[in-house]
Scaffold this motif. Sequence first.
Motif, short mmCIF file in Angstrom:
data_model
loop_
_atom_site.label_atom_id
_atom_site.label_comp_id
_atom_site.label_asym_id
_atom_site.label_seq_id
_atom_site.Cartn_x
_atom_site.Cartn_y
_atom_site.Cartn_z
N ARG A 63 58.62 59.15 114.60
CA ARG A 63 57.90 59.73 115.74
C ARG A 63 56.63 60.40 115.25
N TRP A 64 55.58 60.23 116.01
CA TRP A 64 54.30 60.84 115.66
C TRP A 64 54.06 62.04 116.57
N VAL A 65 53.23 62.94 116.08
CA VAL A 65 53.00 64.20 116.79
C VAL A 65 52.03 64.02 117.97
N GLY A 66 51.03 63.15 117.77
CA GLY A 66 49.98 63.01 118.78
C GLY A 66 48.74 63.81 118.42
N ALA A 67 48.61 64.21 117.15
CA ALA A 67 47.44 64.99 116.73
C ALA A 67 46.20 64.09 116.65
N GLU A 68 45.05 64.70 116.85
CA GLU A 68 43.79 63.95 116.77
C GLU A 68 43.63 63.37 115.36
N ASN A 69 43.17 62.14 115.28
CA ASN A 69 42.87 61.47 114.00
C ASN A 69 44.10 60.90 113.28
N GLU A 70 45.30 61.01 113.90
CA GLU A 70 46.49 60.57 113.15
C GLU A 70 46.55 59.05 112.96
N ASP A 71 46.01 58.30 113.94
CA ASP A 71 46.03 56.84 113.79
C ASP A 71 45.25 56.43 112.54
N ALA A 72 44.10 57.05 112.35
CA ALA A 72 43.25 56.69 111.22
C ALA A 72 43.83 57.16 109.90
N MET A 73 44.54 58.29 109.90
CA MET A 73 44.93 58.91 108.63
C MET A 73 46.34 58.55 108.16
N MET A 74 47.13 57.87 109.01
CA MET A 74 48.49 57.51 108.57
C MET A 74 48.39 56.61 107.34
#
Length: 339
Positions: free
Chosen positions: A118-129
Motif C-alpha cells: 500500500r502506498w501513502v499517497g504522498a506527492e512525488n511517490e510515483d517518481a521516487m519509488m
Amino acid sequence: MSEEIHDVVIVGSGVAGHSAAIYAARADFEPVVYTGEDPGGQLTLTTDVENFLGFPDGVSGTELVQNGRKQAESFGARYEHRTIVDADLSERPFTLELNNGDTVTTRGLIIATGASARWVGAENEDAMMGYGLSTCATCDGAFHRGNDVLVVGGGDSAMEEALFLTKFAETVYIVHRREELRASEIMARRAEENEDIEFLWNTELVAIEGSRDEGVQGAKLVRHPEGHPTERMENGEGVEEIDFDCSGIFYAIGHTPNTEFLEDTPIALDEDGYIETESGMTTETGIEGVFAAGDVMDRDYQQAITAAGTGSMAALDLEEWLDAQEESATAETAPAAAD
Ligand SMILES: Cc1cc2nc3c(=O)[nH]c(=O)nc-3n(C[C@H](O)[C@H](O)[C@H](O)COP(=O)(O)OP(=O)(O)OC[C@H]3O[C@@H](n4cnc5c(N)ncnc54)[C@H](O)[C@@H]3O)c2cc1C
C-alpha cells in the motif's frame, strides 16, 4: 470464448509467474501467462537487486524480470497482456474471464498475482519509488548505511522494518499519524526501547523531496498535537509543517494481495485476502488443479528469490497433477487385460 482448452494458465508475470512459466514450458505444457496490468511485477519498481542468487554485482529489477520472460518464451511460454477479472473454479476445465470480455479455459491453473504494497499517497511517490523510496527494508535497507531514514506506519510490520533498518541507518524515524501504535505490545516495546529508533507522533508524510538522479533528499511532514494531521488539513485546521532530512523512506502500511478475482470462488483466502495453501511445503490451494505461488500465498517472506522458488514448485506440482490425471484417463479407456 476461445475453443482451445489449455493445460497450464499462469496468472501474473512477476518473478513467480516467470519461474512457473519456465518450468511448465520446459515440461512441454505450452503455458499461457496473463501479465496483468504490471508486466514484470513489483521488481520493476526497484533499481538494484543485490540479494538474488547469481548476481554478485547486483542486477536491475527490470532486467531480471525481462530476462525471466525471455527465458520462459524461449521454451515456448506465451504471454498475453490481459488481466483476469473473474474465475469459475467450481468445475474443470476452469474458466477465466479476461478484462476484454473474452474467456479462456484451462485444465491447470497457477495463481501468481502478488501482493501490492500500500502506498501513502504522498506527492512525488510515483517518481521516487525505487529511488530511495521503498516498501521493503530487507531489500533496500543496506543502501542507507550511516544515514537517517523514515518508516511510515504504526503496525507490527512497521516496527519490524524499523528494527531491521537500525542495522544500517544512523537513526530510524517512525512516522505515525496518532500517538498510539497499532503494533503488538512486544513489537512496540522492542522499537520503543531501541535507542536508534525515534518516533514522530501525530505526524504524516505529505511529500517526498529529491529526484531520480539524486535519490531521496528529504521529506515534507505535517503534525498536529491531536493526530491525523492530513485529515485536519482537509477540514481547514492549521498544522505544523516540517522539512525533514533523510536519504530513505520506507512505506510499511501493509500489502493488499491481488485476489479480488477469486472472491467468489472456492479458493480459501485468509482474513487479509492471501491465498491459503495446504499445510506442509506445497503450493496446493485445496482445489485440485489450482496452485498458488509467490507473494500472493506468502505473507512472511515476500522476496524475489522465494517467489521464484514457489513459482517453480507450483509448476512441478501442477505437472505431477496433470500427469496423474492423464494416467487415470488412460487407465479408464484401456481395454481390460485378457485373463
Ligand atoms: C520497491 C521494491 C523493491 C524490492 N526489492 C527487492 C529486492 O531487492 N530483492 C527481493 O528479493 N525482493 C524485492 N522486492 C520484493 C519483490 O519484488 C517481490 O517479493 C516479488 O516481486 C514477488 O513476486 P510475485 O511474482 O509473487 O508478485 P509480483 O512481482 O507482485 O507480480 C504480480 C504479477 O501479477 C499480475 N497480476 C495481478 N493481478 C492480476 C490479475 N487479476 N490478472 C493477471 N495478472 C495479474 C501483476 O500484473 C504482476 O505481473 C521489492 C519490492 C518492491 C516493491
